[in-house]
Design a protein around this motif. Structure first.
Motif, PDB file in Angstrom:
ATOM      1  N   PRO A   1       7.344  -0.763 -11.050  1.00  0.00           N
ATOM      2  CA  PRO A   1       7.241  -2.031 -10.385  1.00  0.00           C
ATOM      3  C   PRO A   1       6.070  -1.841  -9.388  1.00  0.00           C
ATOM      4  CG  PRO A   1       9.456  -1.011  -9.462  1.00  0.00           C
ATOM      5  CD  PRO A   1       8.933  -0.177 -10.643  1.00  0.00           C
ATOM      6  N   LYS A   2       5.475  -2.757  -9.313  1.00  0.00           N
ATOM      7  CA  LYS A   2       4.204  -2.875  -8.307  1.00  0.00           C
ATOM      8  C   LYS A   2       4.461  -4.263  -7.431  1.00  0.00           C
ATOM      9  CE  LYS A   2       1.987   0.645 -10.504  1.00  0.00           C
ATOM     10  NZ  LYS A   2       1.742   1.665  -9.959  1.00  0.00           N
ATOM     11  N   ARG A   3       4.360  -3.941  -6.188  1.00  0.00           N
ATOM     12  CA  ARG A   3       4.529  -5.252  -5.114  1.00  0.00           C
ATOM     13  C   ARG A   3       3.399  -5.457  -4.381  1.00  0.00           C
ATOM     14  NH1 ARG A   3       5.610  -4.306   0.293  1.00  0.00           N
ATOM     15  NH2 ARG A   3       5.792  -1.787   0.637  1.00  0.00           N
ATOM     16  N   ARG A   4       3.332  -6.647  -4.121  1.00  0.00           N
ATOM     17  CA  ARG A   4       2.393  -7.347  -3.318  1.00  0.00           C
ATOM     18  C   ARG A   4       1.076  -7.565  -3.831  1.00  0.00           C
ATOM     19  NH1 ARG A   4       1.695  -3.860   2.033  1.00  0.00           N
ATOM     20  NH2 ARG A   4       0.332  -5.513   2.770  1.00  0.00           N
ATOM     21  N   ALA A   5       0.542  -7.145  -4.966  1.00  0.00           N
ATOM     22  CA  ALA A   5      -0.550  -7.330  -5.617  1.00  0.00           C
ATOM     23  C   ALA A   5      -0.726  -7.250  -6.961  1.00  0.00           C
ATOM     24  CB  ALA A   5      -1.689  -6.622  -4.825  1.00  0.00           C
ATOM     25  N   ALA A   6      -1.665  -8.091  -7.525  1.00  0.00           N
ATOM     26  CA  ALA A   6      -1.681  -8.030  -8.944  1.00  0.00           C
ATOM     27  C   ALA A   6      -3.243  -8.253  -9.490  1.00  0.00           C
ATOM     28  CB  ALA A   6      -1.146  -9.475  -9.799  1.00  0.00           C
ATOM     29  N   ILE A   7      -3.566  -7.231 -10.542  1.00  0.00           N
ATOM     30  CA  ILE A   7      -4.854  -7.261 -10.914  1.00  0.00           C
ATOM     31  C   ILE A   7      -5.065  -7.752 -12.751  1.00  0.00           C
ATOM     32  CG2 ILE A   7      -5.539  -5.477  -9.230  1.00  0.00           C
ATOM     33  CD1 ILE A   7      -5.168  -3.411 -11.493  1.00  0.00           C
TER      34      ILE A   7
ATOM     35  N   SER B   1       1.687   1.800  -4.564  1.00  0.00           N
ATOM     36  CA  SER B   1       3.057   1.002  -4.606  1.00  0.00           C
ATOM     37  C   SER B   1       3.236   0.416  -3.303  1.00  0.00           C
ATOM     38  CB  SER B   1       4.252   2.080  -4.845  1.00  0.00           C
ATOM     39  OG  SER B   1       4.244   3.260  -3.954  1.00  0.00           O
ATOM     40  N   THR B   2       2.462   1.180  -1.950  1.00  0.00           N
ATOM     41  CA  THR B   2       2.793   0.545  -0.633  1.00  0.00           C
ATOM     42  C   THR B   2       1.764  -0.588  -0.519  1.00  0.00           C
ATOM     43  OG1 THR B   2       3.149   2.924   0.037  1.00  0.00           O
ATOM     44  CG2 THR B   2       2.367   1.374   1.781  1.00  0.00           C
ATOM     45  N   THR B   3       0.410  -0.351  -0.774  1.00  0.00           N
ATOM     46  CA  THR B   3      -0.712  -1.114  -0.382  1.00  0.00           C
ATOM     47  C   THR B   3      -1.212  -2.183  -1.519  1.00  0.00           C
ATOM     48  OG1 THR B   3      -2.317   0.469  -0.466  1.00  0.00           O
ATOM     49  CG2 THR B   3      -1.099   0.127   1.625  1.00  0.00           C
ATOM     50  N   GLY B   4      -0.538  -1.957  -2.828  1.00  0.00           N
ATOM     51  CA  GLY B   4      -1.086  -2.730  -3.781  1.00  0.00           C
ATOM     52  C   GLY B   4      -2.637  -2.551  -4.094  1.00  0.00           C
ATOM     53  N   LEU B   5      -3.416  -3.385  -4.158  1.00  0.00           N
ATOM     54  CA  LEU B   5      -4.737  -3.015  -4.673  1.00  0.00           C
ATOM     55  C   LEU B   5      -5.809  -3.042  -3.553  1.00  0.00           C
ATOM     56  CD1 LEU B   5      -6.822  -3.094  -7.311  1.00  0.00           C
ATOM     57  CD2 LEU B   5      -7.085  -5.476  -6.739  1.00  0.00           C
TER      58      LEU B   5
ATOM     59  N   GLY C   1       3.106   6.704   0.353  1.00  0.00           N
ATOM     60  CA  GLY C   1       3.520   6.132  -0.752  1.00  0.00           C
ATOM     61  C   GLY C   1       2.711   5.746  -2.013  1.00  0.00           C
ATOM     62  N   ASP C   2       1.363   5.821  -1.512  1.00  0.00           N
ATOM     63  CA  ASP C   2       0.266   5.452  -2.675  1.00  0.00           C
ATOM     64  C   ASP C   2      -0.009   6.760  -3.299  1.00  0.00           C
ATOM     65  OD1 ASP C   2       0.133   2.519  -1.766  1.00  0.00           O
ATOM     66  OD2 ASP C   2      -1.504   3.126  -0.398  1.00  0.00           O
TER      67      ASP C   2
END
Length: 448
Positions: free
Chosen positions: A7-13, A289-293, A325-326
């Protein structure tokens, strides 16, 4: 068994599918043709306009062609040209060939051998925790950085060593942060009480499914789960840290696990076509996983970083932010090329800083794995069209809400692809013309 998605949280690409970049492969054979189809000598030797990925391929070819005359190269994003450094000497023929291939050739004082000798001197005389050095072809010097912990006698030692190398060989600067690996507790992939990020799915040498992540994650624990306190799904096969890299090969425990070569977007994915070497000046994107993109540019190559745990060599230095976490997360280009794995650095995504990455090409060679292939070949195309309309805006909203950025004004967004539109205040600008939409964790919307 359905394929494991982290799972990836906060951002999508999203990217518009795998892009087969064969242009650089024909630049040398077609070097006598000008960009407008003419064949004049002036046009034939004029620097060519290149995509960053094509410039990277051309740089690799020219490094072999120029031999000892080659002193590094970098990508001039503003001019969209590859700049190649050469040392003066009896090398007129190869310089002409480099120019015909489309590079902007410039003469410099320091050869690669001299720069590497300087780096070796730093290693032997100034290996202090909290320091790093990398080869910077833009200045034709060694870029030396010291974090906030380097003070007193350690700083004097480092500064003295740099001064002894000479002003024409190295520069030194202070970083406000502290160099550290980006391991933390939380979500994503878990092991030994630590949280990291999955880098790229690969195929191990025996054909079994696996993934790459940071080596300091691999040495933290043998088994990793996709949920906190969950059942292990993968076991570390090889891990290097510290030393000549920061990478680990982790095999999925179930040999039937589907592990396509893609970056996971949650409910859709982006195809990663192949691994590629980094080029200084190249724009890159990092998922964690922490900061997204996050995005930025490559600053230096062959970087040595002296972490508290030990020295790591052969890394890529960038200005892309990252946080605990990244670690292990993928560094890639908008064209779907795998570039690196997040190692560590200083700062965070609020103040910036330096971040270092393990080159994917080196890691793949070391562990005997391969990346890319035809698995789910259409996934990127499907994702590109949908995410251009949906995920850009949705992720921008989500990221803006998390960071109180509200999508900002496109902030530090940089237009990519053909649309030439950077975040328009709605953080996602989801109606990208070619279906390519990138949304950063700080609310920055990038559209193509």
């Amino acid at each position: 068994m359905s394929h494991k998605r982290i799972p990836k949280r906060r951002a999508a690409i999203a990217a518009g599918g795998a892009v087969a970049l064969g242009a650089a492969a024909i630049l040398l054979p077609n070097a006598n043709a000008s960009q407008d189809g003419g064949t004049s000598d002036d046009a034939a030797t004029a620097p060519r306009t290149l995509k960053a990925a094509d410039a990277s391929d051309l740089a690799s070819q020219l490094a072999g062609l120029l031999g000892d005359a080659f002193a590094g190269s970098y990508y001039d994003a503003g001019e969209q040209q590859l700049v190649v450094n050469v040392v003066p000497g009896d090398n007129n023929r190869v310089i002409v060939e480099a120019k015909k291939a489309g590079a902007d050739v410039r003469e410099v004082a320091n050869s690669m051998a001299e720069l590497r000798t300087g780096a070796q001197t730093l290693k032997s005389e100034a290996t202090v925790p909290g320091t790093s050095w990398a080869l910077d072809p833009r200045t034709n010097k060694i870029l030396v950085t010291a974090d906030s912990t380097v003070t007193g006698a350690d700083w004097d030692r480092l500064e003295s060593t740099v001064e002894d190398l000479g002003a024409g060989m190295a520069t030194i600067k202070k970083s406000e942060g502290t160099f550290r690996t980006f391991v933390s507790g939380g979500d994503a992939v878990f092991g030994g009480g630590a949280r990291c990020s999955l880098g790229f799915n690969v195929t191990a040498g025996d054909g079994s499914p696996a993934f790459l992540t940071a080596g300091h994650c691999g040495v933290a624990d043998d088994q990793w789960s996709d949920a906190q306190a969950g059942q292990p799904i993968a076991t570390v096969d090889q891990a290097v840290f510290p030393g000549e890299g920061d990478f680990a090969l982790v095999r999925y425990d179930d040999p039937a696990t589907e592990a396509p070569s893609e970056v996971n977007l949650g409910d859709r994915s982006v195809q990663i076509s192949r691994a590629s070497k980094a080029t200084v000046g190249q724009q890159v994107f990092r998922m964690g996983s922490t900061t997204g993109l996050a995005n930025g540019r490559v600053l230096g190559l062959d970087a040595t970083v002296n972490y508290p745990e030990g020295t790591v060599t052969g890394l890529i230095q960038t200005d892309v932010c990252a946080e605990p976490g990244d670690s292990g997360g993928p560094l890639f280009t908008q064209d779907g090329l795998a570039i690196g794995l997040t190692s560590g650095g200083s700062g965070d995504c609020a103040v910036g800083g330096e971040t270092f990455f393990q080159p994917v090409t080196t890691a793949l060679e070391a562990v005997g794995a391969t990346l890319g292939g035809d698995a789910d070949a259409g996934a990127g195309d499907r994702a590109g069209g949908q995410v251009g309309e949906e995920a850009g805006g949705q992720a921008g909203e989500e990221a803006g809400a998390d960071d109180q950025a509200g999508g900002a004004e496109g902030g530090d967004g940089e237009a990519v692809g053909g649309g030439d539109q950077a975040g328009d205040g709605d953080a996602g600008a989801g109606d990208a013309g070619d279906g390519t939409g990138y949304a950063g964790a700080d609310g920055t919307g990038l559209t193509g």
